[in-house]
Design a protein around this motif. Structure first.
Motif, PDB file in Angstrom:
ATOM      1  N   PRO A  85       1.237  -1.491   0.243  1.00  0.00           N
ATOM      2  CA  PRO A  85      -0.416   0.409  -0.234  1.00  0.00           C
ATOM      3  C   PRO A  85       1.299   1.070  -0.142  1.00  0.00           C
ATOM      4  CG  PRO A  85       0.163  -0.569   2.049  1.00  0.00           C
ATOM      5  CD  PRO A  85       1.097  -2.304   1.240  1.00  0.00           C
ATOM      6  N   GLY A  86       0.735   2.159  -0.598  1.00  0.00           N
ATOM      7  CA  GLY A  86       1.039   3.504  -0.802  1.00  0.00           C
ATOM      8  C   GLY A  86       1.292   4.114   0.463  1.00  0.00           C
ATOM      9  N   ARG A  87      -0.282   4.375   1.354  1.00  0.00           N
ATOM     10  CA  ARG A  87      -0.390   4.495   2.210  1.00  0.00           C
ATOM     11  C   ARG A  87      -0.825   3.828   3.396  1.00  0.00           C
ATOM     12  NH1 ARG A  87      -0.232   9.667   1.340  1.00  0.00           N
ATOM     13  NH2 ARG A  87      -0.860  10.883   3.892  1.00  0.00           N
ATOM     14  N   VAL A  88      -0.443   3.537   4.519  1.00  0.00           N
ATOM     15  CA  VAL A  88      -1.266   2.731   5.988  1.00  0.00           C
ATOM     16  C   VAL A  88      -1.434   4.007   6.994  1.00  0.00           C
ATOM     17  CG1 VAL A  88      -0.976   1.326   7.910  1.00  0.00           C
ATOM     18  CG2 VAL A  88       0.726   1.257   5.247  1.00  0.00           C
ATOM     19  N   LEU A  89      -2.569   3.895   6.970  1.00  0.00           N
ATOM     20  CA  LEU A  89      -3.466   4.927   8.417  1.00  0.00           C
ATOM     21  C   LEU A  89      -3.926   5.767   7.947  1.00  0.00           C
ATOM     22  CD1 LEU A  89      -2.701   2.942  11.224  1.00  0.00           C
ATOM     23  CD2 LEU A  89      -4.898   2.887  10.307  1.00  0.00           C
ATOM     24  N   GLY A  90      -2.864   6.320   7.036  1.00  0.00           N
ATOM     25  CA  GLY A  90      -3.360   7.935   6.446  1.00  0.00           C
ATOM     26  C   GLY A  90      -2.505   8.672   6.018  1.00  0.00           C
ATOM     27  N   ALA A  91      -0.473   7.790   6.413  1.00  0.00           N
ATOM     28  CA  ALA A  91       0.236   8.076   6.063  1.00  0.00           C
ATOM     29  C   ALA A  91       1.093   7.443   5.577  1.00  0.00           C
ATOM     30  CB  ALA A  91       1.258   7.869   7.926  1.00  0.00           C
ATOM     31  N   GLY A  92       2.321   8.509   4.599  1.00  0.00           N
ATOM     32  CA  GLY A  92       2.971   7.507   3.429  1.00  0.00           C
ATOM     33  C   GLY A  92       3.449   5.915   3.764  1.00  0.00           C
ATOM     34  N   ALA A  93       3.496   5.826   2.609  1.00  0.00           N
ATOM     35  CA  ALA A  93       4.515   4.223   3.057  1.00  0.00           C
ATOM     36  C   ALA A  93       5.747   4.103   1.669  1.00  0.00           C
ATOM     37  CB  ALA A  93       3.765   2.941   3.316  1.00  0.00           C
ATOM     38  N   THR A  94       5.829   5.204   1.476  1.00  0.00           N
ATOM     39  CA  THR A  94       6.657   5.114   0.755  1.00  0.00           C
ATOM     40  C   THR A  94       8.659   5.945   0.167  1.00  0.00           C
ATOM     41  OG1 THR A  94       6.184   6.821  -0.682  1.00  0.00           O
ATOM     42  CG2 THR A  94       4.469   5.066  -1.901  1.00  0.00           C
ATOM     43  N   GLY A  95       8.362   6.126   1.458  1.00  0.00           N
ATOM     44  CA  GLY A  95       9.681   6.514   1.944  1.00  0.00           C
ATOM     45  C   GLY A  95      11.195   5.924   2.035  1.00  0.00           C
ATOM     46  N   GLU A  96      12.054   5.867   2.012  1.00  0.00           N
ATOM     47  CA  GLU A  96      13.271   4.909   1.745  1.00  0.00           C
ATOM     48  C   GLU A  96      13.250   4.021   2.765  1.00  0.00           C
ATOM     49  OE1 GLU A  96      17.906   5.059   0.025  1.00  0.00           O
ATOM     50  OE2 GLU A  96      16.576   6.809   0.536  1.00  0.00           O
ATOM     51  N   TYR A  97      12.896   4.668   4.020  1.00  0.00           N
ATOM     52  CA  TYR A  97      13.389   3.292   4.604  1.00  0.00           C
ATOM     53  C   TYR A  97      12.166   3.686   5.627  1.00  0.00           C
ATOM     54  CZ  TYR A  97      18.025   5.280   4.462  1.00  0.00           C
ATOM     55  OH  TYR A  97      19.427   5.767   3.669  1.00  0.00           O
ATOM     56  N   THR A  98      10.741   3.336   4.812  1.00  0.00           N
ATOM     57  CA  THR A  98      10.081   3.044   5.974  1.00  0.00           C
ATOM     58  C   THR A  98       9.222   1.857   6.259  1.00  0.00           C
ATOM     59  OG1 THR A  98       8.448   5.060   4.480  1.00  0.00           O
ATOM     60  CG2 THR A  98       7.000   3.520   5.721  1.00  0.00           C
ATOM     61  N   TRP A  99       9.302   0.703   5.121  1.00  0.00           N
ATOM     62  CA  TRP A  99       9.126  -0.425   5.446  1.00  0.00           C
ATOM     63  C   TRP A  99      10.329  -1.953   6.300  1.00  0.00           C
ATOM     64  CZ3 TRP A  99       4.681  -2.064   4.557  1.00  0.00           C
ATOM     65  CH2 TRP A  99       3.860  -1.400   3.672  1.00  0.00           C
ATOM     66  N   GLY A 100      11.499  -0.280   6.143  1.00  0.00           N
ATOM     67  CA  GLY A 100      12.784  -1.155   6.800  1.00  0.00           C
ATOM     68  C   GLY A 100      12.724  -0.675   8.403  1.00  0.00           C
ATOM     69  N   THR A 101      11.544   0.244   8.889  1.00  0.00           N
ATOM     70  CA  THR A 101      11.489   0.953  10.428  1.00  0.00           C
ATOM     71  C   THR A 101      10.988   0.038  10.429  1.00  0.00           C
ATOM     72  OG1 THR A 101      12.399   2.853   9.362  1.00  0.00           O
ATOM     73  CG2 THR A 101      11.235   3.194  11.165  1.00  0.00           C
ATOM     74  N   PHE A 102       9.938  -0.348   9.748  1.00  0.00           N
ATOM     75  CA  PHE A 102       8.358  -1.058  10.345  1.00  0.00           C
ATOM     76  C   PHE A 102       9.093  -2.771  10.795  1.00  0.00           C
ATOM     77  CE2 PHE A 102       4.672  -2.966   9.372  1.00  0.00           C
ATOM     78  CZ  PHE A 102       3.824  -2.812  10.616  1.00  0.00           C
ATOM     79  N   MET A 103       9.317  -3.297   9.784  1.00  0.00           N
ATOM     80  CA  MET A 103      10.137  -4.173  10.043  1.00  0.00           C
ATOM     81  C   MET A 103      10.610  -4.351  11.329  1.00  0.00           C
ATOM     82  SD  MET A 103      12.556  -6.385   7.015  1.00  0.00           S
ATOM     83  CE  MET A 103      13.407  -5.219   6.655  1.00  0.00           C
ATOM     84  N   ARG A 104      11.659  -3.694  11.643  1.00  0.00           N
ATOM     85  CA  ARG A 104      12.678  -3.267  13.050  1.00  0.00           C
ATOM     86  C   ARG A 104      11.760  -3.669  13.839  1.00  0.00           C
ATOM     87  NH1 ARG A 104      17.205  -1.184  15.387  1.00  0.00           N
ATOM     88  NH2 ARG A 104      17.524  -2.312  16.876  1.00  0.00           N
ATOM     89  N   ALA A 105      10.327  -2.461  13.687  1.00  0.00           N
ATOM     90  CA  ALA A 105       9.498  -2.144  14.975  1.00  0.00           C
ATOM     91  C   ALA A 105       8.958  -4.088  14.624  1.00  0.00           C
ATOM     92  CB  ALA A 105       8.270  -1.159  14.533  1.00  0.00           C
ATOM     93  N   LEU A 106       9.026  -4.712  14.073  1.00  0.00           N
ATOM     94  CA  LEU A 106       8.175  -6.088  14.667  1.00  0.00           C
ATOM     95  C   LEU A 106       8.772  -6.905  15.470  1.00  0.00           C
ATOM     96  CD1 LEU A 106       6.361  -6.386  10.985  1.00  0.00           C
ATOM     97  CD2 LEU A 106       5.550  -5.199  13.426  1.00  0.00           C
TER      98      LEU A 106
END
Length: 203
Positions: free
Chosen positions: A72-93
């Motif tokens: 998805p391009g956005r998650v809960l209204g926030a953009g999810a296309t940043g360079e480190y967006t998914w990496g940061t969320f993955m680390r949080a998991l």
């Protein structure tokens, strides 16, 4: 006789002084224990609140991601296309899974979801900090890949993709011992990535 009485009186005074010191010390210790107990309760309460907050927020984000292909391009209204967006969320998991020892959250297996986000990063051609976050995430699930919940859910082909993604040579040249067209501070990123790869048995 007078000397004996004087000596006895002196000893009584010493004993009284010792008793007074003991009483004061015991009272202080009791007060300290009570304060420590209160502080302990406050810490436990704060810890519970933090855990609940993390659980609710991460679960909400997980439920807002129905699929990663396409992501998805956005998650809960926030953009999810940043360079480190998914990496940061993955680390949080990964960090949450290690902290809570909960294998699943929000109806999803945390190890499997983290592994799939890593494959998304691979498809996106992510490098540098995204690679480091991926390596740290994998480590959160255990340094032994034979029992690592994220690694065990991958097929052989997917493991090859993960290995390629975690290769520091994407931005580091081992021959020249320099990063490729990057500031020198990225040497630290390459070093940490290589160290984790080595510990996981990926180098």
């Amino acid at each position: 006789m007078f000397a004996r009485n004087k000596s006895l009186m002196f000893k009584k005074k010493q004993l009284a002084a010792l008793l007074m010191l003991f009483t004061i010390g015991a009272g202080a210790a009791s007060h300290a224990n009570s304060a420590a107990s209160a502080a302990s309760i406050e810490r436990e309460s704060l810890s519970a609140e933090i855990n609940q907050f993390l659980r609710e927020q991460i679960a909400a984000h997980i439920r807002a991601i129905p699929t990663l292909d396409p992501a998805p391009g956005r998650v809960l209204g926030a953009g999810a296309t940043g360079e480190y967006t998914w990496g940061t969320f993955m680390r949080a998991l990964g960090a949450y899974a290690e902290m809570s020892r909960e294998p699943s959250l929000g109806g999803r297996n945390l190890g499997e979801l983290a592994a799939q986000i890593g494959l998304l990063e691979y498809r996106l051609g992510s490098t540098r900090f995204s690679q480091l976050y991926a390596a740290q995430t994998l480590r959160h699930f255990g340094s032994n890949l034979k029992t690592n919940a994220a690694w065990q859910g991958l097929s052989e082909q997917q493991r090859v993709a993960w290995r390629e993604m975690l290769d520091p040579r994407k931005f580091y040249d081992p021959k020249t011992r320099n990063v490729i067209k990057l500031p020198e501070n990225y040497l630290g990123v390459a070093a940490r990535l290589a160290a984790i790869d080595f510990k996981l048995g990926l180098l």
